[in-house]
Scaffold this motif. Structure first.
Motif, PDB file in Angstrom:
ATOM      1  N   ARG A 148       0.837  -1.205   0.000  1.00 50.21           N
ATOM      2  CA  ARG A 148       0.000   0.000   0.000  1.00 50.21           C
ATOM      3  C   ARG A 148       0.871   1.255   0.000  1.00 50.21           C
ATOM      4  NH1 ARG A 148      -2.610  -1.116   4.237  1.00 50.21           N
ATOM      5  NH2 ARG A 148      -1.362   0.105   5.699  1.00 50.21           N
ATOM      6  N   PRO A 161      -4.751   1.949  -2.396  1.00 44.60           N
ATOM      7  CA  PRO A 161      -5.354   0.990  -1.475  1.00 44.60           C
ATOM      8  C   PRO A 161      -5.244  -0.437  -2.016  1.00 44.60           C
ATOM      9  CG  PRO A 161      -6.777   2.893  -1.757  1.00 44.60           C
ATOM     10  CD  PRO A 161      -5.692   3.022  -2.773  1.00 44.60           C
ATOM     11  N   LEU A 212      -6.616  -4.399  -1.427  1.00 51.15           N
ATOM     12  CA  LEU A 212      -7.508  -5.387  -0.824  1.00 51.15           C
ATOM     13  C   LEU A 212      -6.874  -6.747  -1.049  1.00 51.15           C
ATOM     14  CD1 LEU A 212     -10.229  -6.117   0.518  1.00 51.15           C
ATOM     15  CD2 LEU A 212     -11.203  -6.275  -1.786  1.00 51.15           C
ATOM     16  N   THR A 245     -12.899  -2.481   0.526  1.00 47.23           N
ATOM     17  CA  THR A 245     -12.038  -2.005  -0.566  1.00 47.23           C
ATOM     18  C   THR A 245     -10.555  -2.018  -0.202  1.00 47.23           C
ATOM     19  OG1 THR A 245     -12.333   0.289   0.175  1.00 47.23           O
ATOM     20  CG2 THR A 245     -13.846  -0.531  -1.533  1.00 47.23           C
ATOM     21  N   SER A 246     -10.226  -2.305   1.033  1.00 46.89           N
ATOM     22  CA  SER A 246      -8.814  -2.363   1.428  1.00 46.89           C
ATOM     23  C   SER A 246      -8.692  -3.237   2.668  1.00 46.89           C
ATOM     24  CB  SER A 246      -8.263  -0.963   1.709  1.00 46.89           C
ATOM     25  OG  SER A 246      -8.920  -0.384   2.823  1.00 46.89           O
TER      26      SER A 246
END
Length: 372
Positions: free
Chosen positions: A230, A236, A238, A270-271
């Motif tokens: 990241r 971001p 995932l 989403t992350s």
């Protein structure tokens, strides 16, 4: 300069041996080669280049296009033998120095300027060709290696025989692994992803960049790796991960990681990094059946009031912490209490009652799964 040509030709074997010895003494790569390699391919290359310099002396002219083509082929062959470019260039400079010592020891003073000019012309033609040949050959090798590594990863992911493939790409397949599935908010270049993974792991990582699946060797922590990705890639990430206790367990681990990725994507994450144990309740709720629909229907009275659904979601995400929920929603605590009271009135479920709070949490997950 026919006399100089003839004298150098007579000493060609000795000059070649001196250059090979100089390479073995001064260049770490050549120093590590066995004697048969020095006396074989290395000596062959040196002798061939000296033959071109001799021809230039004889003809008093530059290299011909055919000579450069041959130099490119010879250099590409050495590159495919994994000779580093810096080692090849160092060998050329050692050869030039040794050649010039022989020239100055034999040439008449009147011939030195012309002989020096021919040597520089030869280097000016050969060395760029060497660089081009090495870079192209290395690119080809990287392409072949990447393809072979993808084939190895595919074999491991599908439970096919992998030992011969691992030997071909010089990868030692350990016992334990972690299958890591990656999704990026903004997809970075594959090469940057590969570099970031390799740097963190301290070893080349098997990756399928199309499917976003990586096979981490034992000892590489997925949590810190995802955090590094990241930061390094400025996007971001995932990720889902599943352990494999042996190579035979990799296909099942990959299937588990894909199931978890599908689930966390459906419920809107989403992350972050998720393992199966992180989503056990959500996984069970996602199983088809009338219970899922009945559970999701608990929140149907709130569908006409999106702000109440938003309030409930924030309340759940903050672990039923009223202060943090009010801060997140930018509302007063009294306003939050009013909204939670309305949720209780409309659904019949009170978040202040532990059993009913768990039911509200599960209903929110079921509603997300049904919606997606």
């Amino acid at each position: 300069m026919p006399d100089l040509h003839d004298q150098l030709a007579a000493r060609l074997d000795g000059i070649t041996a001196e250059i090979v010895a100089g390479c073995a003494a001064d260049v770490p790569f050549y120093r590590g080669l066995p004697a048969e390699a020095l006396d074989g391919p290395v000596r062959e290359s040196v002798s061939a280049v000296l033959g071109l310099l001799l021809r230039m002396l004889r003809d008093q002219g530059p290299l011909r296009p055919g000579d450069l083509t041959w130099v490119v082929e010879l250099s590409a062959r050495r590159a495919r033998d994994h000779v580093p470019l810096e080692a090849a260039l160092a060998a050329y400079l050692i050869g030039a120095r040794t050649w010039w010592r022989a020239v100055t020891a034999l040439a008449d003073p009147a011939d030195l300027a012309a002989a020096g000019s021919l040597l520089l012309d030869g280097l000016a033609g050969m060395m760029p060709a060497v660089v081009v040949a090495h870079l192209q050959a290395q690119e080809d090798l990287r392409g072949e290696s990447a393809r072979a590594r993808r084939e190895l990863l595919a074999a491991l992911l599908h439970g096919h025989p992998f030992q011969a493939l691992a030997q071909d790409v010089r990868v030692e397949v350990g016992h334990r692994h972690t299958v890591l599935l990656l999704r990026f908010a903004t997809r970075p270049p594959d090469r940057l992803v590969q570099v970031a993974l390799d740097t963190h792991a301290g070893t080349p990582v098997l990756v399928d960049h199309v499917d976003g699946v990586a096979l981490l060797p034992d000892g590489v922590a997925a949590s810190s790796l995802v955090a590094d990705l990241r930061e390094a890639l400025s996007t971001p990430v995932l990720a889902t991960a599943a352990p494999a206790a042996s190579p035979a367990g990799i296909p099942a681990a990959a299937a588990e990681a894909r199931d978890v990725m599908d689930l966390v994507t459906r419920i809107g994450h989403t992350s972050g990094l998720y393992h199966f144990d992180d989503v056990l309740v959500e996984y069970q709720l996602s199983r088809p059946g009338p219970g899922l629909h009945r559970l999701a229907a608990k929140l149907d009275p709130l569908l006409a009031h999106p702000y109440l659904l938003e309030t409930l979601r924030s309340f759940v995400e903050h672990g039923h912490n009223r202060r943090q929920t009010a801060i997140d929603l930018h509302i007063h605590r009294n306003t939050l209490d009013y909204r939670l009271h309305r949720i209780t009135t409309m659904t019949g479920l009170d978040p202040a009652v532990p059993a009913q709070a768990r039911l509200l949490d599960a209903a929110l997950t079921a509603a997300d799964l049904r919606r997606r």
